[in-house]
Motif scaffolding. Structure first.
Motif, PDB file in Angstrom:
ATOM      1  N   ALA A 275      -9.962  34.030  62.808  1.00 51.68           N
ATOM      2  CA  ALA A 275      -9.745  33.805  64.247  1.00 51.68           C
ATOM      3  C   ALA A 275     -10.061  35.090  65.016  1.00 51.68           C
ATOM      4  CB  ALA A 275      -8.304  33.373  64.488  1.00 51.68           C
ATOM      5  N   VAL A 276      -9.730  36.233  64.428  1.00 54.09           N
ATOM      6  CA  VAL A 276     -10.037  37.516  65.071  1.00 54.09           C
ATOM      7  C   VAL A 276     -11.557  37.691  65.151  1.00 54.09           C
ATOM      8  CG1 VAL A 276      -9.852  40.032  64.834  1.00 54.09           C
ATOM      9  CG2 VAL A 276      -7.869  38.579  64.378  1.00 54.09           C
ATOM     10  N   ARG A 277     -12.257  37.319  64.065  1.00 55.29           N
ATOM     11  CA  ARG A 277     -13.726  37.436  64.076  1.00 55.29           C
ATOM     12  C   ARG A 277     -14.313  36.588  65.200  1.00 55.29           C
ATOM     13  NH1 ARG A 277     -18.234  35.326  63.181  1.00 55.29           N
ATOM     14  NH2 ARG A 277     -17.295  33.296  62.733  1.00 55.29           N
ATOM     15  N   LYS A 278     -13.804  35.376  65.335  1.00 51.80           N
ATOM     16  CA  LYS A 278     -14.321  34.487  66.397  1.00 51.80           C
ATOM     17  C   LYS A 278     -14.047  35.084  67.780  1.00 51.80           C
ATOM     18  CE  LYS A 278     -14.544  29.991  64.220  1.00 51.80           C
ATOM     19  NZ  LYS A 278     -13.609  29.132  63.497  1.00 51.80           N
ATOM     20  N   THR A 279     -12.882  35.678  67.946  1.00 56.51           N
ATOM     21  CA  THR A 279     -12.574  36.319  69.235  1.00 56.51           C
ATOM     22  C   THR A 279     -13.555  37.458  69.502  1.00 56.51           C
ATOM     23  OG1 THR A 279     -10.251  35.756  68.984  1.00 56.51           O
ATOM     24  CG2 THR A 279     -10.756  37.499  70.562  1.00 56.51           C
ATOM     25  N   LEU A 280     -13.823  38.260  68.466  1.00 58.94           N
ATOM     26  CA  LEU A 280     -14.757  39.381  68.647  1.00 58.94           C
ATOM     27  C   LEU A 280     -16.150  38.876  69.029  1.00 58.94           C
ATOM     28  CD1 LEU A 280     -13.729  41.687  65.649  1.00 58.94           C
ATOM     29  CD2 LEU A 280     -13.317  42.096  68.088  1.00 58.94           C
ATOM     30  N   GLU A 281     -16.552  37.769  68.421  1.00 57.75           N
ATOM     31  CA  GLU A 281     -17.856  37.179  68.723  1.00 57.75           C
ATOM     32  C   GLU A 281     -17.914  36.765  70.199  1.00 57.75           C
ATOM     33  OE1 GLU A 281     -20.032  34.856  65.302  1.00 57.75           O
ATOM     34  OE2 GLU A 281     -18.850  33.476  66.536  1.00 57.75           O
ATOM     35  N   ARG A 282     -16.798  36.185  70.635  1.00 59.95           N
ATOM     36  CA  ARG A 282     -16.721  35.736  72.033  1.00 59.95           C
ATOM     37  C   ARG A 282     -16.760  36.954  72.969  1.00 59.95           C
ATOM     38  NH1 ARG A 282     -12.432  35.020  75.100  1.00 59.95           N
ATOM     39  NH2 ARG A 282     -10.908  35.139  73.428  1.00 59.95           N
ATOM     40  N   VAL A 283     -16.079  38.028  72.584  1.00 55.68           N
ATOM     41  CA  VAL A 283     -16.039  39.224  73.429  1.00 55.68           C
ATOM     42  C   VAL A 283     -17.415  39.897  73.447  1.00 55.68           C
ATOM     43  CG1 VAL A 283     -15.021  41.532  73.652  1.00 55.68           C
ATOM     44  CG2 VAL A 283     -13.573  39.578  73.078  1.00 55.68           C
ATOM     45  N   ALA A 284     -18.083  39.948  72.306  1.00 58.46           N
ATOM     46  CA  ALA A 284     -19.427  40.538  72.224  1.00 58.46           C
ATOM     47  C   ALA A 284     -20.374  39.761  73.142  1.00 58.46           C
ATOM     48  CB  ALA A 284     -19.926  40.526  70.788  1.00 58.46           C
ATOM     49  N   ALA A 285     -20.205  38.453  73.200  1.00 56.65           N
ATOM     50  CA  ALA A 285     -20.893  37.581  74.165  1.00 56.65           C
ATOM     51  C   ALA A 285     -22.396  37.790  74.204  1.00 56.65           C
ATOM     52  CB  ALA A 285     -20.277  37.768  75.561  1.00 56.65           C
ATOM     53  N   ASP A 286     -22.989  37.934  73.022  1.00 54.05           N
ATOM     54  CA  ASP A 286     -24.439  38.132  72.968  1.00 54.05           C
ATOM     55  C   ASP A 286     -24.943  37.528  71.658  1.00 54.05           C
ATOM     56  OD1 ASP A 286     -27.043  39.034  72.738  1.00 54.05           O
ATOM     57  OD2 ASP A 286     -26.571  41.081  73.396  1.00 54.05           O
ATOM     58  N   PRO A 287     -25.796  36.500  71.745  1.00 53.44           N
ATOM     59  CA  PRO A 287     -26.295  35.893  70.501  1.00 53.44           C
ATOM     60  C   PRO A 287     -27.111  36.883  69.663  1.00 53.44           C
ATOM     61  CG  PRO A 287     -27.376  34.943  72.455  1.00 53.44           C
ATOM     62  CD  PRO A 287     -26.274  35.825  72.954  1.00 53.44           C
ATOM     63  N   LYS A 288     -27.539  37.993  70.285  1.00 56.90           N
ATOM     64  CA  LYS A 288     -28.300  38.989  69.506  1.00 56.90           C
ATOM     65  C   LYS A 288     -27.397  40.025  68.838  1.00 56.90           C
ATOM     66  CE  LYS A 288     -32.758  38.280  71.267  1.00 56.90           C
ATOM     67  NZ  LYS A 288     -34.002  38.824  71.788  1.00 56.90           N
TER      68      LYS A 288
END
Ligand code: ZN
Length: 446
Positions: free
Chosen positions: A349-362
């Protein structure tokens, strides 16, 4: 040295020894603990060039001399330099054993960074100098000296007392507690464990405010932020740049705060500490302990990095790499993001949050795999808090009262990680107990 002995006794036994003999025994135990402390400091137990096995063998020799049976002294580990010591003090078997753990290894110490030789024990002006004096060869010495003292006094507990002195708590790939749990659980299986590497005396200007018992800890996890790019010549740059993608994602992480989290242990910590402090801090702690917590109070407290870490999962960039030549567009840019996850929250869940925060498909976000002693991947799993045991807190409170009347005992969550996590995950509740008497200690753990 005395207090550990006192609460060992209070964990359910009485001792029929006249007080004059006991006080003589106490002096002898103090002398012995000092001698063991010095011996341990003088053995280099760093991961790079040190040898934990040498320290284990030195302690084993003391146990043999003190009359412990050969079958109750085990030295074992996954490699020659990282052998752990397990000693079993036989009781009458009425109850399930209690395990005492301490680590023998120390953090690296470079001679040029020290004014004195870090591996030469020195006592000067009322202080002890040497790597491991605080973390945690003083605790190891207390445990060994007390086991030997109890034996010499003919003490028979109503349960076995197990001592585990282990390797690689501070790093390295041969963590002793992890290895023992996986390979020889029966050697150290216990109803619960006492870890002298956790717990603190919280202080205000040198005055003790409380004795903390560590009943919970945050979970360590690393994540990799990575941006890949076809690259090209830097004389014709395009805005699509791996370093820019990564740095923008990290800037978004910098501005992000994970949601507030509070559990029984941290709520209790704030409400107890509120009564020991004054002014705005006390009011904020009271507010944070309310149900639901007061948002303004939480915001105030979160300005302090320590309280912020008690109230949230935290993730922070700790390492950075990228590019391959001064005149080429970068094909890769990577950052390590180190997280300390609040107990109970899932690492995925933390990884998913970080992905959302990074907010860049690249920019991809993946969990960095930790490995065990034998190179196997170690899953990062949620660590349950250890429920407080009345028998233990009563024993500790009684002992604290004899030494520092009125000093409260408060359960805490540690923001760092200790070997307690392996035990808690394995279903053996673990309690970190302050042993660094006379030292102002900082937060322990890796
Ligand atoms: Zn430690």
């Amino acid at each position: 040295m005395r207090h550990i002995h006192a609460w060992l006794l209070m964990l359910g036994f009485s001792l029929a020894v006249p007080s004059a003999v006991r006080s003589q025994g106490r002096e002898e135990a103090n002398r012995l603990a000092r001698e063991i402390f010095e011996q341990l400091i003088n053995i280099n137990t760093t991961d790079s060039v040190g040898n934990v096995t040498t320290a284990s063998e030195a302690m084993a020799a003391r146990f043999r001399k003190a009359g412990f049976a050969e079958q109750d002294i085990v030295i074992a580990g996954p490699n020659e330099r990282k052998k752990n010591l397990v000693v079993r003090y036989r009781g009458n078997g009425k109850r399930k054993p209690v395990l005492f753990v301490g680590h023998l290894d120390v953090v690296e110490a470079r001679r040029e960074d020290w004014s004195l030789d870090p591996f030469q024990f020195v006592e000067k002006d009322g202080f002890f100098y040497g790597r491991g004096t605080e973390d945690m060869k003083s605790g190891d010495a207390l445990l060994v000296a007390n086991f030997i003292r109890l034996k010499s006094e003919g003490f028979v507990p109503d349960r076995d007392l197990i001592l585990g002195l282990t390797a690689d708590e501070e790093g390295g790939s041969s963590n002793g507690v992890d290895w023992l749990l996986r390979e020889h659980r029966d050697w150290i299986d216990a109803e619960y464990s006492i870890n002298l590497d956790g717990g603190e005396f919280e202080r205000d200007k040198g005055k003790r405010l409380m004795a903390a018992i560590q009943a919970s800890e945050k979970v360590y996890a690393d994540y990799q932020f990575e941006s890949l790019n076809p690259g090209g010549h830097s004389s014709v740059p395009s805005p699509d740049n791996a370093i820019y993608h990564l740095s923008a994602a990290l800037s978004r992480l910098q501005g992000f705060t994970f949601p507030l989290e509070i559990n029984e242990i941290t709520r209790n910590y704030f409400s107890r500490t509120a009564t020991l402090t004054a002014g705005q801090l006390s009011a904020d702690m009271k507010g944070a302990a309310q149900q639901p917590p007061n948002q303004g109070a939480v915001q105030h407290l979160s300005k302090d990095p320590y309280f912020n870490s008690l109230l949230h999962t935290t993730c922070v960039a700790t390492m950075l790499s990228g590019g391959h030549a001064p005149n080429a567009l970068p094909q890769t840019a990577r950052a390590n993001v180190n997280c300390r996850i609040f107990p109970g929250e899932e690492p995925e869940a933390v990884r998913k949050t970080l992905e959302r925060v990074a907010a860049d498909p690249k920019v991809s976000v993946t969990m960095v795999t930790q490995t065990s002693a034998d190179g196997k991947p170690l899953p990062v799993v949620s660590v349950p808090p250890s429920p407080l045991l009345p028998e233990l807190t009563r024993a500790m409170e009684k002992t604290i009262t004899t030494m520092w009347p009125g000093l409260p005992l408060v359960a805490t969550m540690s923001t760092g990680a200790t070997d307690g996590k392996y035990l808690r995950i394995a279903g053996i509740p673990s309690y970190g107990v302050a042993c660094r008497r006379g030292f102002v200690s900082s937060e322990s753990g890796t």
